[in-house]
Design an enzyme around this catalytic site. Structure first.
Site, PDB file in Angstrom:
ATOM      1  CG  ASP A  48       1.348   2.998   4.784  1.00 14.69           C
ATOM      2  OD1 ASP A  48       0.129   2.755   4.744  1.00 14.69           O
ATOM      3  OD2 ASP A  48       2.213   2.122   4.952  1.00 14.69           O
ATOM      4  CG  ASP A  68      -1.826  -1.145   1.352  1.00 17.46           C
ATOM      5  OD1 ASP A  68      -2.139  -1.732   0.297  1.00 17.46           O
ATOM      6  OD2 ASP A  68      -2.253  -1.462   2.474  1.00 17.46           O
TER       7      ASP A  68
END
Length: 227
Positions: free
Chosen positions: A154, A152
């Site tokens: 962040d 992902d």
């Protein structure tokens, strides 16, 4: 952190408020003191990238709470850095315009970061101070391959002043659109006077949200009211 070293200072030693380094800052270290209970992978990880990530925990004068990242998600070690061992500091916002290595730019997390840079610049949200954290931020700062195809993105958004819910919702929508186009997830944390708050929780309109501060996590109704 998954594992944490015993503090190198007395349990009853007075804790001090750290203002020079903030959570998610990346510290480049001249040395990393050996902890008696550190995992076997720590020395190799530090040799590969002599950095530690500032974490949320109180420390005595002369020390800062930080964590060492290993090669896998399960390799996280919380430790304590002596101020004198810190060579330099890289903040998340200083990485917002840093480009990844050319051969790594096609990874979804970096595609999302590039798209987010353009999206912020082209919207009314360009006044926010922000930058990547997590594996993407670590790779940009160290130039050591860290993210994977499933990583992902962040990010940290600094929000010291009260923000209208409509602006919070606009931020959430913008990130969701960018993430969908990039084929990954963007996890945004807002840095408020009460601590770190998940953008998703605040945008959901919850009556109380979880704020993570150096002295612990707590549910708050107003994250702009200092804990």
């Amino acid at each position: 952190m998954r594992v944490c070293a015993a503090p190198p200072f007395a349990v009853d030693a007075p804790r001090v408020k750290q203002t020079r380094w903030r959570a998610h800052d990346l510290l480049r270290l001249e040395r990393l003191a050996i902890a008696e209970d550190e995992p076997c992978w720590v020395r190799e990880a530090f040799a590969r990238a002599p950095f530690a990530v500032v974490r949320r925990a109180e420390a005595a004068a002369g020390f800062v709470a930080a964590g060492v990242r290993g090669a896998t998600r399960s390799q996280r070690f919380g430790t304590w850095i002596n101020d004198q061992d810190i060579e330099s500091c890289v903040s998340p916002e200083s990485l917002s315009d840093v480009e990844p290595l050319a051969e790594r730019a096609a990874w979804p997390a970096f595609v999302a970061l590039a798209a987010l840079q353009r999206a912020f610049a082209g919207s009314g949200l360009n006044t926010f101070v922000w930058g990547p954290t997590g594996s993407a931020g670590f790779e940009l700062a160290t130039r050591v391959p860290t993210i994977s195809a499933s990583s992902d993105l962040d990010i940290l958004i600094r929000m010291p002043d009260r923000c209208e819910w409509a602006t919070v919702a606009a931020l959430s929508d913008l990130l969701a659109q960018v993430a969908q186009r990039a084929g990954t997830r963007i996890d945004a944390q807002l840095e408020t006077p009460s601590g770190g708050v998940a953008l998703a929780e605040l945008a959901a309109g919850k009556s109380r949200v979880l704020a993570r501060a150096n002295d612990g996590a707590r549910l708050v109704a107003d994250p702009w009211q200092p804990s």
